[in-house]
Design a protein around this motif. Structure first.
Motif, short mmCIF file in Angstrom:
data_model
loop_
_atom_site.label_atom_id
_atom_site.label_comp_id
_atom_site.label_asym_id
_atom_site.label_seq_id
_atom_site.Cartn_x
_atom_site.Cartn_y
_atom_site.Cartn_z
N ALA A 1 7.88 7.45 4.07
CA ALA A 1 7.75 7.24 5.37
C ALA A 1 6.83 6.16 5.76
N ALA A 2 5.75 5.89 5.14
CA ALA A 2 4.76 5.02 5.48
C ALA A 2 5.57 3.42 5.13
N LEU A 3 6.24 3.62 4.03
CA LEU A 3 7.06 2.34 3.51
C LEU A 3 8.17 2.09 4.64
N GLN A 4 8.87 3.16 5.24
CA GLN A 4 9.77 2.72 6.36
C GLN A 4 9.10 2.06 7.20
N LYS A 5 8.03 2.68 7.81
CA LYS A 5 7.54 2.27 9.00
C LYS A 5 6.98 0.67 8.58
N ALA A 6 6.38 0.30 7.59
CA ALA A 6 5.85 -1.13 7.39
C ALA A 6 7.19 -1.87 7.33
N ARG B 1 0.70 -1.29 0.07
CA ARG B 1 -0.22 0.05 -0.02
C ARG B 1 0.83 1.45 0.01
N ALA B 2 1.96 1.40 0.94
CA ALA B 2 3.01 2.26 0.96
C ALA B 2 3.48 2.81 -0.39
N ALA B 3 4.00 1.39 -1.00
CA ALA B 3 4.91 1.55 -2.29
C ALA B 3 3.79 2.25 -3.36
N LYS B 4 2.64 1.57 -3.56
CA LYS B 4 1.57 2.11 -4.40
C LYS B 4 1.27 3.66 -4.32
N ASP B 5 1.14 3.86 -2.82
CA ASP B 5 0.88 5.23 -2.75
C ASP B 5 2.14 6.35 -2.71
N GLN B 6 3.25 5.57 -2.99
CA GLN B 6 4.50 6.26 -3.00
C GLN B 6 5.04 7.10 -1.64
N GLU C 1 13.93 6.29 -4.92
CA GLU C 1 12.80 5.82 -5.58
C GLU C 1 12.58 4.47 -5.43
N PRO C 2 11.97 4.05 -4.16
CA PRO C 2 12.26 2.52 -3.92
C PRO C 2 10.81 1.83 -4.29
N PHE C 3 9.81 2.71 -4.66
CA PHE C 3 8.73 2.02 -4.72
C PHE C 3 8.41 0.94 -5.73
N LYS C 4 9.09 1.09 -7.22
CA LYS C 4 8.77 0.01 -8.00
C LYS C 4 9.47 -1.34 -7.52
N ASN C 5 10.75 -1.14 -7.06
CA ASN C 5 11.32 -2.43 -6.51
C ASN C 5 10.63 -3.08 -5.32
N VAL C 6 10.06 -2.14 -4.56
CA VAL C 6 9.07 -2.81 -3.22
C VAL C 6 8.12 -3.72 -4.00
N LEU C 7 7.43 -3.10 -4.90
CA LEU C 7 6.20 -3.76 -5.43
C LEU C 7 6.54 -5.12 -5.96
#
Length: 288
Positions: free
Chosen positions: A165-170, A157-162, A213-219
Motif C-alpha cells: 500500500a505504501a509502495l503504491q502511494k509512493a 523504504r516501502a519496498a524494504k518494509d514490503q 511480489e514487487p519489492f525486489k524489482n522496485v529495490l
C-alpha cells in the motif's frame, strides 16, 4: 644483424605512428561533425521573456481564484507561442512539450465544469515550462530535486518494509511530481535521459499495481532512478549548472594516448639500438 634490428625498430615506429595518426584523425573527424550551438537572437529572447511574464500572470490569477483572468492570459500565451522561433532555445522535444502543455491547459480551462485543483496544476506546469525557457542556467524546476529524491526514497523504504500500500502511494506521488516538471525537463535536458526516468517510473508503478511480489524489482530500480535523477538535475557535476557532455569517448582517447606512449618507447628503443651499434658495455666489478 644490426641492420635487421634497426629495420625492425623503424618498422615498429612507423606502425605506431600510423596507428596514432589514425586514432587522432577519427577523433578529429568525430568532433568536426558535432553541431555548433545556435545562439538565440535578441528578439527571440525578448519574446520568451514576455511569454514567461504572461505565464506568471496567469499563474497568479489562478491562485487568487480569478479563473476568467487566467483563461484570458492563457489565450495570450497561445498567441505568443506561435510567434516564437525556438531555434537555439530548446529542442524539438522541448517545443512539443510546451505546445502540449498549452493544449492541456486549454482543455482544463475550457471544460464545461472547471476543476480548480486541476487548473492550478496546469498553470504551475506551464509556469515552470516558460521559466525553463527564459532561465536556462537556474530554472525554478530545479527546486523539485529534493521532492523527487524523497519520493524515490519513499519507494525504497516501502519496498524494504514490503508494504505494498505504501509502495503504491509512493509511486503515485512520484508520478504526480514528475508530471509537474516533465515539460520543463524536456525543455532543458536531453530527451533520452528524460525517457529513462519515465521508463523507470512506469516500471515501478506497474510493479506496485500488477505484481504480487514487487519489492525486489522496485529495490533494483531505485539505484538507477537516483542516478538518472542526479544526471537530470546535474548533481554529479562539481558546479551545479554546467551542461553535461555525453559525447566523450573514453575508449578512443585511451587507445590514442596508449599509442603515443608506445610511439615514444619505440623511438627510444630505436635510438638505443643506434648507440654503440646496438651493443651495451658491461664493466666488471674490479674495473669500476
Amino acid at each position: 644483424m644490426r641492420w635487421k634490428r634497426n629495420t625492425k625498430w623503424i618498422g615498429v615506429v612507423l606502425l605506431l605512428s600510423l596507428s596514432a595518426a589514425a586514432l587522432f584523425g577519427c577523433s578529429s573527424a568525430r568532433g568536426s561533425k558535432e553541431t555548433v550551438p545556435v545562439k538565440p537572437e535578441r528578439e527571440q529572447v525578448q519574446k520568451v521573456e514576455r511569454l514567461n511574464e504572461t505565464a506568471d500572470d496567469m499563474y497568479q490569477k489562478v491562485l487568487k481564484g480569478d479563473v476568467d483572468g487566467g483563461r484570458t492570459a492563457l489565450e495570450q500565451i497561445g498567441e505568443q507561442v506561435i510567434r516564437i522561433r525556438f531555434e537555439g532555445i530548446t529542442s524539438v522535444e522541448g517545443m512539443n512539450a510546451l505546445a502540449e502543455t498549452v493544449t492541456q491547459a486549454k482543455r482544463v480551462f475550457n471544460a464545461v465544469k472547471f476543476n480548480p485543483e486541476e487548473g492550478q496544476l496546469t498553470a504551475a506546469k506551464l509556469r515552470l515550462a516558460t521559466d525553463a525557457l527564459s532561465h536556462t542556467n537556474q530554472p525554478m524546476w530545479l527546486q523539485y530535486y529534493k521532492v523527487l529524491q524523497d519520493d524515490v526514497t519513499g519507494l525504497e523504504r516501502a519496498a524494504k518494509d514490503q508494504n505494498k500500500a505504501a509502495l503504491q502511494k509512493a509511486s503515485e506521488q512520484l508520478g504526480h511530481h514528475l508530471g509537474i516538471v516533465h515539460p520543463s525537463l524536456l525543455i532543458s535536458r536531453n530527451a533520452a535521459d528524460v525517457e529513462k526516468m519515465d521508463s523507470l517510473a512506469t516500471f515501478v508503478k506497474n510493479q506496485s499495481v500488477i505484481s504480487a511480489e514487487p519489492f525486489k524489482n522496485v529495490l533494483n530500480a531505485v539505484g538507477p532512478m537516483l542516478q538518472v535523477l542526479d544526471k537530470l538535475f546535474m548533481k554529479q557535476e562539481t558546479t551545479a549548472y554546467l551542461p553535461y557532455n555525453g559525447q566523450q569517448n573514453p575508449i578512443l582517447w585511451t587507445l590514442a594516448i596508449g599509442s603515443v606512449i608506445m610511439l615514444a618507447l619505440g623511438f627510444a628503443g630505436w635510438r638505443l639500438s643506434k648507440k654503440d651499434h646496438g651493443l651495451v658495455t658491461i664493466h666488471r666489478g674490479d674495473e669500476a
